[in-house]
Design a protein around this motif. Structure first.
Motif, PDB file in Angstrom:
ATOM      1  N   TRP A 113      48.125  41.128  22.026  1.00  0.00           N
ATOM      2  CA  TRP A 113      48.685  39.993  23.087  1.00  0.00           C
ATOM      3  C   TRP A 113      47.420  39.152  23.277  1.00  0.00           C
ATOM      4  N   GLY A 114      47.832  38.079  23.254  1.00  0.00           N
ATOM      5  CA  GLY A 114      46.813  36.969  23.343  1.00  0.00           C
ATOM      6  C   GLY A 114      46.124  36.754  24.948  1.00  0.00           C
ATOM      7  N   GLY A 115      46.773  37.622  25.747  1.00  0.00           N
ATOM      8  CA  GLY A 115      46.115  37.603  27.213  1.00  0.00           C
ATOM      9  C   GLY A 115      44.523  38.293  27.145  1.00  0.00           C
ATOM     10  N   ARG A 116      44.367  39.113  26.075  1.00  0.00           N
ATOM     11  CA  ARG A 116      43.317  39.689  25.944  1.00  0.00           C
ATOM     12  C   ARG A 116      42.103  38.804  25.559  1.00  0.00           C
ATOM     13  N   PHE A 117      42.285  37.446  24.943  1.00  0.00           N
ATOM     14  CA  PHE A 117      41.571  36.657  24.590  1.00  0.00           C
ATOM     15  C   PHE A 117      42.004  35.069  24.827  1.00  0.00           C
ATOM     16  N   GLY A 118      42.490  35.070  26.228  1.00  0.00           N
ATOM     17  CA  GLY A 118      42.656  33.702  26.800  1.00  0.00           C
ATOM     18  C   GLY A 118      43.883  32.986  26.002  1.00  0.00           C
ATOM     19  N   ASP A 119      44.892  33.398  25.636  1.00  0.00           N
ATOM     20  CA  ASP A 119      46.168  32.915  25.116  1.00  0.00           C
ATOM     21  C   ASP A 119      47.193  33.772  25.676  1.00  0.00           C
ATOM     22  N   GLY A 120      47.720  33.773  26.760  1.00  0.00           N
ATOM     23  CA  GLY A 120      48.722  34.767  27.425  1.00  0.00           C
ATOM     24  C   GLY A 120      50.094  34.751  26.768  1.00  0.00           C
ATOM     25  N   ASN A 121      50.293  33.516  26.313  1.00  0.00           N
ATOM     26  CA  ASN A 121      52.025  33.248  25.784  1.00  0.00           C
ATOM     27  C   ASN A 121      51.757  33.802  24.242  1.00  0.00           C
ATOM     28  N   HIS A 122      51.019  34.267  23.840  1.00  0.00           N
ATOM     29  CA  HIS A 122      50.732  34.747  22.382  1.00  0.00           C
ATOM     30  C   HIS A 122      50.950  36.122  21.895  1.00  0.00           C
ATOM     31  N   PHE A 123      51.878  36.608  21.161  1.00  0.00           N
ATOM     32  CA  PHE A 123      51.842  37.873  20.719  1.00  0.00           C
ATOM     33  C   PHE A 123      52.004  37.544  19.107  1.00  0.00           C
ATOM     34  N   SER A 124      50.968  38.786  18.582  1.00  0.00           N
ATOM     35  CA  SER A 124      50.986  38.720  17.151  1.00  0.00           C
ATOM     36  C   SER A 124      50.647  40.222  16.503  1.00  0.00           C
ATOM     37  N   PHE A 125      50.721  40.189  15.307  1.00  0.00           N
ATOM     38  CA  PHE A 125      50.045  41.511  14.650  1.00  0.00           C
ATOM     39  C   PHE A 125      48.719  41.103  13.915  1.00  0.00           C
ATOM     40  N   THR A 166      51.898  45.376   2.633  1.00  0.00           N
ATOM     41  CA  THR A 166      51.679  44.175   2.310  1.00  0.00           C
ATOM     42  C   THR A 166      52.019  43.080   3.399  1.00  0.00           C
ATOM     43  N   LEU A 167      51.671  41.737   3.042  1.00  0.00           N
ATOM     44  CA  LEU A 167      51.964  40.786   4.098  1.00  0.00           C
ATOM     45  C   LEU A 167      53.673  40.890   4.432  1.00  0.00           C
ATOM     46  N   GLY A 168      54.352  40.923   3.520  1.00  0.00           N
ATOM     47  CA  GLY A 168      55.717  40.981   3.438  1.00  0.00           C
ATOM     48  C   GLY A 168      56.226  41.985   4.495  1.00  0.00           C
ATOM     49  N   GLU A 169      55.695  43.257   4.253  1.00  0.00           N
ATOM     50  CA  GLU A 169      56.154  44.300   5.170  1.00  0.00           C
ATOM     51  C   GLU A 169      55.731  44.338   6.434  1.00  0.00           C
ATOM     52  N   ARG A 178      53.325  33.900   9.423  1.00  0.00           N
ATOM     53  CA  ARG A 178      54.563  34.529  10.061  1.00  0.00           C
ATOM     54  C   ARG A 178      54.206  35.786  10.916  1.00  0.00           C
ATOM     55  N   LEU A 179      53.050  35.929  11.466  1.00  0.00           N
ATOM     56  CA  LEU A 179      52.682  37.133  12.166  1.00  0.00           C
ATOM     57  C   LEU A 179      52.226  36.782  13.739  1.00  0.00           C
ATOM     58  N   ALA A 180      52.858  35.438  14.401  1.00  0.00           N
ATOM     59  CA  ALA A 180      52.482  35.355  15.702  1.00  0.00           C
ATOM     60  C   ALA A 180      53.517  34.455  16.233  1.00  0.00           C
TER      61      ALA A 180
END
Length: 112
Positions: free
Chosen positions: A94-106, A2-5, A58-60
């Motif tokens: 990791w956003g560095g793979r698509f031009g956004d180096g400071n971005h971390f997400s699921f 789920t999104l919450g999990e 709330r995933l980044a």
């Protein structure tokens, strides 16, 4: 899952990333974490983001990176953190793979 999990798991792993950063001589401050849909739409209109941002789910999180009191802005500076982040979980992006180096997400519903 789920999104919450997924949100709770993301938060857990962000904690691991923060600890790893400090253990390796980096310091962090938060940039964008949660973004309202209106903020995301305004950023997209201004050309500095996407309207369908994972920040709204709330995933980044975006971090500001420092080492030896120097603010590091280049994507290459974030690479050690990005590679560590990607090693933590199959959904970690990791956003560095698509031009956004400071971005971390699921990844969620095909979005990174």
């Amino acid at each position: 899952m789920t999104l919450g999990e997924k949100q709770r798991l993301f938060t857990h792993y962000i904690g691991s990333l923060i600890l790893w950063a400090y253990e390796n001589g980096y310091e962090l401050t938060f940039g964008d974490a949660y973004r309202t849909p209106a903020q995301a739409a305004a950023n997209a209109t201004a050309g500095i983001g996407i309207a369908n941002s994972l920040h709204c789910e709330r995933l980044a999180v975006d971090f500001n990176l420092f080492k030896d009191d120097v603010y590091l802005t280049g994507t290459e500076s974030y690479k050690p953190l990005g590679e560590f982040w990607e090693s933590l979980h199959p959904l970690a992006r990791w956003g560095g793979r698509f031009g956004d180096g400071n971005h971390f997400s699921f990844e969620h519903n095909g979005r990174k």
